[in-house]
Design an enzyme around this catalytic site. Structure first.
Site, PDB file in Angstrom:
ATOM      1  N   HIS A 100       0.842  -1.196   0.000  1.00 47.87           N
ATOM      2  CA  HIS A 100       0.000   0.000   0.000  1.00 47.87           C
ATOM      3  C   HIS A 100       0.871   1.237   0.000  1.00 47.87           C
ATOM      4  O   HIS A 100       1.965   1.245   0.548  1.00 47.87           O
ATOM      5  CB  HIS A 100      -0.975   0.026   1.191  1.00 47.87           C
ATOM      6  CG  HIS A 100      -0.327  -0.165   2.524  1.00 47.87           C
ATOM      7  ND1 HIS A 100       0.090  -1.399   2.973  1.00 47.87           N
ATOM      8  CD2 HIS A 100      -0.028   0.713   3.521  1.00 47.87           C
ATOM      9  CE1 HIS A 100       0.610  -1.279   4.178  1.00 47.87           C
ATOM     10  NE2 HIS A 100       0.558  -0.002   4.544  1.00 47.87           N
ATOM     11  N   HIS A 102       0.723   5.261   1.037  1.00 52.60           N
ATOM     12  CA  HIS A 102      -0.001   6.308   1.751  1.00 52.60           C
ATOM     13  C   HIS A 102       0.111   7.594   0.932  1.00 52.60           C
ATOM     14  O   HIS A 102       1.231   8.035   0.631  1.00 52.60           O
ATOM     15  CB  HIS A 102       0.635   6.587   3.116  1.00 52.60           C
ATOM     16  CG  HIS A 102       0.629   5.432   4.060  1.00 52.60           C
ATOM     17  ND1 HIS A 102      -0.233   5.357   5.133  1.00 52.60           N
ATOM     18  CD2 HIS A 102       1.390   4.311   4.121  1.00 52.60           C
ATOM     19  CE1 HIS A 102       0.009   4.236   5.822  1.00 52.60           C
ATOM     20  NE2 HIS A 102       0.992   3.595   5.226  1.00 52.60           N
TER      21      HIS A 102
HETATM   22  P1  DGP Z   1       1.315   0.717   7.509  1.00 54.35           P
HETATM   23  O1  DGP Z   1       1.585   0.975   8.941  1.00 54.35           O
HETATM   24  O2  DGP Z   1       2.226   1.487   6.581  1.00 54.35           O
HETATM   25  O3  DGP Z   1       1.270  -0.765   7.193  1.00 54.35           O
HETATM   26  O4  DGP Z   1      -0.129   1.310   7.243  1.00 54.35           O
HETATM   27  C1  DGP Z   1      -1.311   0.586   7.405  1.00 54.35           C
HETATM   28  C2  DGP Z   1      -2.434   1.576   7.463  1.00 54.35           C
HETATM   29  O5  DGP Z   1      -3.632   0.877   7.252  1.00 54.35           O
HETATM   30  C3  DGP Z   1      -2.587   2.311   8.795  1.00 54.35           C
HETATM   31  O6  DGP Z   1      -2.371   3.709   8.564  1.00 54.35           O
HETATM   32  C4  DGP Z   1      -4.016   2.064   9.222  1.00 54.35           C
HETATM   33  C5  DGP Z   1      -4.653   1.505   7.977  1.00 54.35           C
HETATM   34  N1  DGP Z   1      -5.667   0.497   8.213  1.00 54.35           N
HETATM   35  C6  DGP Z   1      -5.508  -0.664   8.898  1.00 54.35           C
HETATM   36  N2  DGP Z   1      -6.651  -1.367   8.871  1.00 54.35           N
HETATM   37  C7  DGP Z   1      -7.536  -0.641   8.138  1.00 54.35           C
HETATM   38  C8  DGP Z   1      -8.889  -0.855   7.758  1.00 54.35           C
HETATM   39  O7  DGP Z   1      -9.529  -1.859   8.057  1.00 54.35           O
HETATM   40  N3  DGP Z   1      -9.463   0.128   7.015  1.00 54.35           N
HETATM   41  C9  DGP Z   1      -8.777   1.248   6.626  1.00 54.35           C
HETATM   42  N4  DGP Z   1      -9.446   2.149   5.900  1.00 54.35           N
HETATM   43  N5  DGP Z   1      -7.503   1.476   6.977  1.00 54.35           N
HETATM   44  C10 DGP Z   1      -6.895   0.534   7.717  1.00 54.35           C
END
Ligand code: DGP
Length: 114
Positions: A100, A102
């Site tokens: 992913h 950001h």
């Molecule tokens: P990272 O720490 O770089 O792996 O970022 C993961 C991100 O994913 C974190 O900022 C929160 C987001 N996240 C985790 N679970 C969910 C979810 O179920 N829905 C959404 N929209 N975001 C999520």
């Protein structure tokens, strides 16, 4: 991947606030925003992260990067600027093992990363 949370979001099994979608990628608002605009861009195909893209098509990877401009326009930060980052592994603080990016913007971001 059956239990991957972002695969489940891509399949629509878990709700998300979608911003953009095409055949290869999906963008949705982060659950815990770190900036006024904080959108996650993911490939619909599973890949564990930037260090694990061997099984991902170039098309899917390119679609994520191309989507950033669309997301920036749709969220109103295309002109003011934004940051696109991908955390990798433990030291990179990656918490979800599905590639992913950001997209962060909507305010002046810090000029130092660490
Ligand atoms: P990272 O720490 O770089 O792996 O970022 C993961 C991100 O994913 C974190 O900022 C929160 C987001 N996240 C985790 N679970 C969910 C979810 O179920 N829905 C959404 N929209 N975001 C999520």
């Amino acid at each position: 991947m059956d239990n991957c949370i972002f695969c489940r979001i891509a399949r629509g099994e878990i709700p998300s606030n979608r911003v953009y979608e095409d055949a290869h990628c999906l963008a949705f608002h982060d659950l815990h925003p770190q900036a006024p605009v904080h959108v996650l861009i993911i490939p619909k195909e599973h890949a564990g992260g930037l260090s694990d893209v061997g099984g991902l098509t170039d098309q899917a990877l390119a679609a994520c990067l191309r989507a950033a401009r669309e997301v920036a326009t749709l969220t109103g930060v295309a002109d003011t600027g934004y940051r696109l980052i991908s955390n990798v592994g433990e030291h990179g603080c990656q918490s979800v093992a599905h590639l992913h990016f950001h997209l962060l913007g909507g305010k002046q971001l810090p000029d130092r990363m660490a």
